[in-house]
Design a protein around this motif. Sequence first.
Motif, PDB file in Angstrom:
ATOM      1  N   GLN A 131      -4.825   5.837   0.045  1.00 57.97           N
ATOM      2  CA  GLN A 131      -3.971   4.740   0.558  1.00 57.97           C
ATOM      3  C   GLN A 131      -4.246   4.019  -0.803  1.00 57.97           C
ATOM      4  N   ILE A 132      -3.102   4.357  -1.771  1.00 56.97           N
ATOM      5  CA  ILE A 132      -2.839   3.187  -2.829  1.00 56.97           C
ATOM      6  C   ILE A 132      -2.822   1.927  -2.538  1.00 56.97           C
ATOM      7  N   ALA A 133      -3.815   1.212  -3.158  1.00 60.57           N
ATOM      8  CA  ALA A 133      -3.812  -0.572  -3.344  1.00 60.57           C
ATOM      9  C   ALA A 133      -3.479  -0.695  -4.407  1.00 60.57           C
ATOM     10  N   THR A 134      -1.957  -1.372  -4.545  1.00 54.62           N
ATOM     11  CA  THR A 134      -1.605  -2.902  -6.099  1.00 54.62           C
ATOM     12  C   THR A 134      -1.894  -3.822  -5.940  1.00 54.62           C
ATOM     13  N   ASP A 135      -2.325  -4.685  -4.620  1.00 57.62           N
ATOM     14  CA  ASP A 135      -2.986  -5.552  -4.932  1.00 57.62           C
ATOM     15  C   ASP A 135      -4.848  -5.606  -5.696  1.00 57.62           C
ATOM     16  N   LEU A 136      -4.851  -5.956  -6.013  1.00 52.83           N
ATOM     17  CA  LEU A 136      -6.216  -6.720  -7.538  1.00 52.83           C
ATOM     18  C   LEU A 136      -7.749  -6.181  -6.116  1.00 52.83           C
ATOM     19  N   ASN A 137      -7.428  -6.844  -5.188  1.00 55.44           N
ATOM     20  CA  ASN A 137      -8.103  -6.853  -4.107  1.00 55.44           C
ATOM     21  C   ASN A 137      -8.501  -5.671  -3.212  1.00 55.44           C
TER      22      ASN A 137
ATOM     23  N   ASN B 183       0.737  -1.128  -0.770  1.00 51.64           N
ATOM     24  CA  ASN B 183       0.240   0.156   0.226  1.00 51.64           C
ATOM     25  C   ASN B 183       0.909   1.046  -0.021  1.00 51.64           C
ATOM     26  N   ILE B 184       0.414   2.428  -0.785  1.00 51.14           N
ATOM     27  CA  ILE B 184       1.202   3.368  -0.781  1.00 51.14           C
ATOM     28  C   ILE B 184       0.433   4.401  -0.012  1.00 51.14           C
ATOM     29  N   THR B 185       1.174   4.795   0.800  1.00 51.96           N
ATOM     30  CA  THR B 185       0.153   5.899   1.303  1.00 51.96           C
ATOM     31  C   THR B 185       1.100   7.905   0.511  1.00 51.96           C
TER      32      THR B 185
END
Length: 86
Positions: free
Chosen positions: A28-34, A8-10
Motif C-alpha cells: 500500500q503506497i500512501a501518498t498522504d504525508l500522514n 492509496n495505491i495498492t
Amino acid sequence: MALTKEKNITLVGHSTINGTEVARFNAQIATDLNAQTTTNTYIYNQELYRKNLKQVRADSDEFRTYIRSQEDEAFSEIEETTTDKA
C-alpha cells in the motif's frame, strides 16, 4: 468544514511455481504525508517455498523494485501538483 482526500495505491504480486501460488506480495503506497506505506509477504505453501527459495526471493526483489518505481511515479505526480498550486 473542509474536504480531506487521501489516495492509496495498492500493488499485488504473485510468486507462482508450476501453477501453484507460493507467495503473495502486497504493498500500500500512501501518498498522504500522514499515512504509512506498508508491504507484506504471505507464504501459502511452505514446502514449495523452501524448495524454490531462490526463485521466490527473486520474485520478492522484483516486486520491491516495482514498488519503488510506483512510489517514484506517485511522488513525482504529487510534487508536480503541489508545485503547480504554488
